[in-house]
Each structure stands twice: as structure tokens, then as C-alpha cells.
Motif scaffolding. Structure first.
Motif, mmCIF file in Angstrom:
data_model
loop_
_atom_site.group_PDB
_atom_site.id
_atom_site.type_symbol
_atom_site.label_atom_id
_atom_site.label_comp_id
_atom_site.label_asym_id
_atom_site.label_seq_id
_atom_site.Cartn_x
_atom_site.Cartn_y
_atom_site.Cartn_z
ATOM 1 N N ALA A 178 0.731 -1.375 -0.158
ATOM 2 C CA ALA A 178 0.520 0.002 0.046
ATOM 3 C C ALA A 178 0.781 1.208 -0.167
ATOM 4 O O ALA A 178 0.414 2.118 -0.674
ATOM 5 C CB ALA A 178 -1.015 0.050 0.829
ATOM 6 N N ARG A 179 2.488 1.571 0.418
ATOM 7 C CA ARG A 179 3.156 2.144 1.011
ATOM 8 C C ARG A 179 3.720 2.956 0.271
ATOM 9 O O ARG A 179 4.474 3.726 0.147
ATOM 10 C CB ARG A 179 3.672 2.086 2.337
ATOM 11 C CG ARG A 179 3.272 3.600 3.041
ATOM 12 C CD ARG A 179 2.198 5.019 2.952
ATOM 13 N NE ARG A 179 2.642 6.236 3.083
ATOM 14 C CZ ARG A 179 3.738 7.115 2.372
ATOM 15 N NH1 ARG A 179 3.102 6.959 0.779
ATOM 16 N NH2 ARG A 179 3.733 8.694 2.674
ATOM 17 N N VAL A 180 4.181 1.264 -0.187
ATOM 18 C CA VAL A 180 5.528 1.529 -1.164
ATOM 19 C C VAL A 180 5.181 1.065 -3.410
ATOM 20 O O VAL A 180 5.558 1.623 -3.379
ATOM 21 C CB VAL A 180 6.696 1.064 -0.694
ATOM 22 C CG1 VAL A 180 7.876 0.732 -1.186
ATOM 23 C CG2 VAL A 180 6.618 0.980 0.090
ATOM 24 N N CYS A 181 4.894 1.044 -3.036
ATOM 25 C CA CYS A 181 4.319 0.053 -4.241
ATOM 26 C C CYS A 181 3.735 0.952 -4.613
ATOM 27 O O CYS A 181 2.409 0.634 -5.512
ATOM 28 C CB CYS A 181 3.592 -1.438 -4.562
ATOM 29 S SG CYS A 181 4.615 -2.794 -3.694
ATOM 30 N N ILE A 182 4.131 2.012 -4.777
ATOM 31 C CA ILE A 182 3.706 3.432 -5.516
ATOM 32 C C ILE A 182 4.168 3.708 -7.661
ATOM 33 O O ILE A 182 3.002 4.098 -8.001
ATOM 34 C CB ILE A 182 3.916 4.871 -5.759
ATOM 35 C CG1 ILE A 182 5.350 4.541 -5.375
ATOM 36 C CG2 ILE A 182 3.574 4.694 -4.006
ATOM 37 C CD1 ILE A 182 5.721 6.401 -4.789
#
Length: 430
Positions: A178-182
Motif C-alpha cells: 500500500a505504501r511503497v508499491c506506487i
């Protein structure tokens, strides 16, 4: 309710869709990557009560799976390189800077991670070590527990652009998602590949449940290179095509399905460089949309034809290439009017047979014979002596000996890797 489908690396989700297929990731996989595995999305109690429906259970458990190390070459050949991921990340950061510039609450100004810093953070923990157990909402300090080891990295996380899914997590693995796989799934796979500990981690595309639920037809999920992703290799002779095709199939099997050939097993239509040039001219006239590599021998006739094609200004979906120059050809025996001497045969006599193992007990050391002078390029053209015997020796080798035996494939590897690099530069017509 509905049914979800995800592309995951280990327990980290890279792409999510619900009730429809979403992006087609079949090109990441090949024949042999189809498996049956138990799924959290399947009601196994139902099938225990209805054993007569075991065929439907088999369909529901289908997925594609392949290790990351074997997916990276497939990404590379389609242009999903680490540099492409860098450009994508910089675009995401630029958009975030533009958005936060309009928000008065963003004080002080965020200094987003550089791409290299982003990669280092994403690869800090091996993916196989991340916890994936669901943390219940009622648990005290649920947010901190769900973040796991990332909870101590709050200052770094603030420097990663926010996404619409950044608040959707329930475990350490899902927090990374959620937070890093952008970035796109393809780019994130390249990023995670930077950590050697992730090399043998599986990438999975679990499609069985969504097919079983009736949202998508089974036929939509096929592995292998798509038609628009394939590259036609056109050579000046059947021997060239057969050698290149077999070398790809055996030595670079992870990308071999991206290449097609003209009449590898039948009569070849382009005997000689002249006919291959005419074939290229014909394709230009009809504005063919296929991706094509015209491959010429690294000899004088090949160089002459290659330069003619260069003058035609081929479109982006076509490229003319020569077999690569090799250091091994800079001191090669050559027979001419004044006897045998040592010559550099790159660009003059390095036909495809020269890239084979030239150690044959029944023949002396390999040698080329100078045959005719090409005025247009001011060079003599040479021919490898006994080239048919070298080719036959190659065809006679069992596949396993080419992979791991005494047959010298070092020059062949340099040849096909050079072709693969050229293939990346051929742009598909959308």
C-alpha cells in the motif's frame, strides 16, 4: 461481494482488480508456469460436501507462477527496464510536487526520496521475510502492529509520494504494497529484483477464483508473448534462422517465445543479402506494422546490405542489425593470394557459422578464404572453410550438452544477447 484478482510477488500485491480481469499479465509467464494451488478465496467446505464438483475445484485453483529471476528477462525485452522504472518514479514525484504545491498545509516542503533511495528502502527487507498475517481491527495499536518493522521508518515513509491505496493495509506485507508499491507492477518487479534475496521469490497471478465465479472467461488467461509483442527475425539464409532459433530455445528459453522466424523448417525465400534487402523494401512499401529485425552476417556482403537498409530510414518497428563484432575474430587465420595470414575478419568474413564451436578433430584450425572484393565498402569478402561441417556438428549436439556440456557456446551467447538488446529497441506500433 465479488471476486478479486491480484498479481503478487510472494505476499505483496502489485496489481488488484475486482470483478474484471484488469491488466493482462499473461506475457510474464510461459508454458510450464500453470499450477493448481489452494486459495483463500475458495470455500473448501462446500467441495467436501460436493465431491462430484472436483473438476470445478481444479479450475478455481489455477494460477500462473514464476520466479522473479526468470521474469526479469521478459520485462527487459519489452522495455520495462530499471531505467524505465526510474523515469516512472520521477514522473510520480513530479506530480506529487505539483499537487502539494497547492496545499498550504504541506509545511515544511517535502523532500521526496531519490529513485535510488526509494529502491534501497523497498529492498531493505527480503520479501520472503515479511509477515502477512491479518491484524484484526480490534487489536490495540492495530496500525503500528500492521506496519511491522516499517513502523520505525516513519521519517523515510513521509518522503514517498502518497497514493490512493496508502491507507489500505492489515499486515507488514500489505503495508509495503500500500505504501511503497506506487509504481506499475512491471516497474516494482524491477525494483524488487535489485535485492538478490528476492531472486527466487515467486510472482503469481491467481486467476482461478475469478474465472470460477463467472466474471471472466478462462480463455482470457493465456501465458506467453502476445502477438503484438513478438519480433520477426528475417535472415539471409535458412541456416542463420535455424542456428539463431535453436540457440534462443536452448540458451535463452525465458525469452525465446518473443521471436518468430521465416520458414525455419521449410524452403527459405531470402537466399542471399540481395533478396533480404528486397524483402525489407517490400515491407516498407506496404507499411507493415510487425516488429522486424533484419539480421545480416558480419561479413563484407552483410555489411554492404546493412548499409543499404540504413539508407532506407527504416521505421521504428524495424531495424537492420549485423551479427556482433567479437574479439575472437580479430586474429583469425585467412587464406588469400599470398598464402595464409592472421586477419581481423569482423565485418569481412564472420558468417554465422563462425559463432559456433570451431573445434573439430577431423579438420585443422578454422580458416576463412578471401573470395571477392566489395568496392562499395572497400573490403574483401571471406568464407569460412568447412562451414557446413561446423553447422552439422552444432545440429548434432543434444540440447543438454549445449546447455552444460563441452560444446563451446560462448560466441553464440554473445550473438543472441546482442540480438536481444537490439530487439528491445524495436518499438511496437500501437
Amino acid at each position: 461481494m465479488g471476486t478479486a484478482i491480484e498479481l503478487c510477488i510472494h505476499n505483496v500485491s502489485l496489481s488488484y482488480s475486482k470483478n474484471f480481469m484488469g491488466n493482462d499479465y499473461g506475457f510474464l509467464f510461459q508454458e510450464g508456469d500453470l499450477f493448481r494451488r489452494k486459495s483463500d478465496l475458495i470455500d473448501y467446505d462446500y467441495y467436501e460436501e460436493h465431491p462430484e464438483e472436483k473438476e470445478e475445484l481444479a479450475e478455481a485453483e489455477e494460477l500462473f507462477a514464476r520466479t522473479l529471476s526468470r521474469i526479469v528477462p521478459r520485462l527487459e525485452i519489452l522495455g520495462f527496464t530499471l531505467e524505465a522504472a526510474r523515469a516512472e518514479y520521477q514522473a510520480v514525484v513530479a506530480e506529487a510536487v505539483e499537487i502539494t504545491g497547492y496545499c498550504e498545509r504541506e509545511e515544511p516542503k517535502i523532500e521526496y526520496l531519490t529513485f535510488d533511495e526509494f529502491c534501497n528502502f523497498a529492498c531493505h527487507y527480503p520479501l520472503g521475510d515479511l509477515k502477512s498475517g491479518y491484524i484484526e481491527h480490534e487489536m490495540p495499536d492495530r496500525d503500528m502492529l500492521s506496519q511491522g518493522r516499517f513502523a520505525s521508518d516513519i521519517d523515510v515513509l513521509k518522503r514517498i509520494p502518497w497514493s490512493e491505496n496508502s491507507d489500505s493495509y492489515w499486515s507488514e506485507a500489505s503495508f509495503l504494497s500500500a505504501r511503497v508499491c506506487i509504481l506499475s507492477a512491471e516497474s516494482m518487479l524491477q525494483v524488487f529484483a535489485l535485492n538478490a534475496a528476492n531472486a527466487e521469490i515467486e510472482v503469481t497471478w491467481e486467476f482461478g477464483p475469478i474465472v470460477h465465479a463467472g466474471w471472466v472467461q478462462r480463455e482470457a488467461f493465456q501465458q506467453g508473448a502476445r502477438r503484438k509483442q513478438k519480433i520477426l527475425i528475417a535472415t539471409e539464409g535458412a541456416s542463420d534462422a535455424r542456428i539463431i532459433k535453436r540457440s534462443l530455445d536452448i540458451l535463452r528459453p525465458d525469452v525465446a517465445d518473443f521471436f518468430t522466424f521465416v520458414d525455419v523448417d521449410e524452403r527459405h525465400h531470402f537466399w542471399g543479402t540481395g533478396n533480404l534487402v528486397k524483402f525489407a523494401e517490400g515491407l516498407l512499401r506496404i507499411d507493415v506494422l510487425n516488429q522486424v529485425l533484419f539480421v545480416f552476417d558480419n561479413d563484407a556482403e552483410g555489411v554492404d546490405a546493412f548499409r543499404k537498409l540504413e539508407k532506407m530510414k527504416l521505421p521504428a518497428n524495424m531495424r537492420a542489425v549485423l551479427l556482433p563484432d567479437l574479439e575472437e575474430f580479430r586474429g583469425f587465420s585467412a587464406r588469400g593470394p599470398e598464402g595464409v595470414s592472421v586477419s581481423d575478419i569482423n565485418g569481412r568474413a564472420a558468417a554465422i557459422e563462425c559463432y559456433l564451436d570451431l573445434r573439430l578433430d577431423q579438420y585443422p584450425a578454422p580458416k576463412v578464404t578471401w573470395s571477392n572484393f566489395k568496392k562499395d565498402i572497400d573490403a574483401w569478402h571471406g568464407v569460412l572453410e568447412h562451414k557446413e561441417s561446423y553447422a552439422k556438428h552444432f545440429y548434432d549436439q543434444p540440447d543438454n550438452l549445449l546447455r552444460n556440456g563441452s560444446y563451446d557456446v560462448s560466441k553464440l551467447l554473445k550473438l543472441i544477447d546482442a540480438l536481444i538488446r537490439q530487439a528491445v529497441s524495436v518499438v511496437p506500433v500501437v
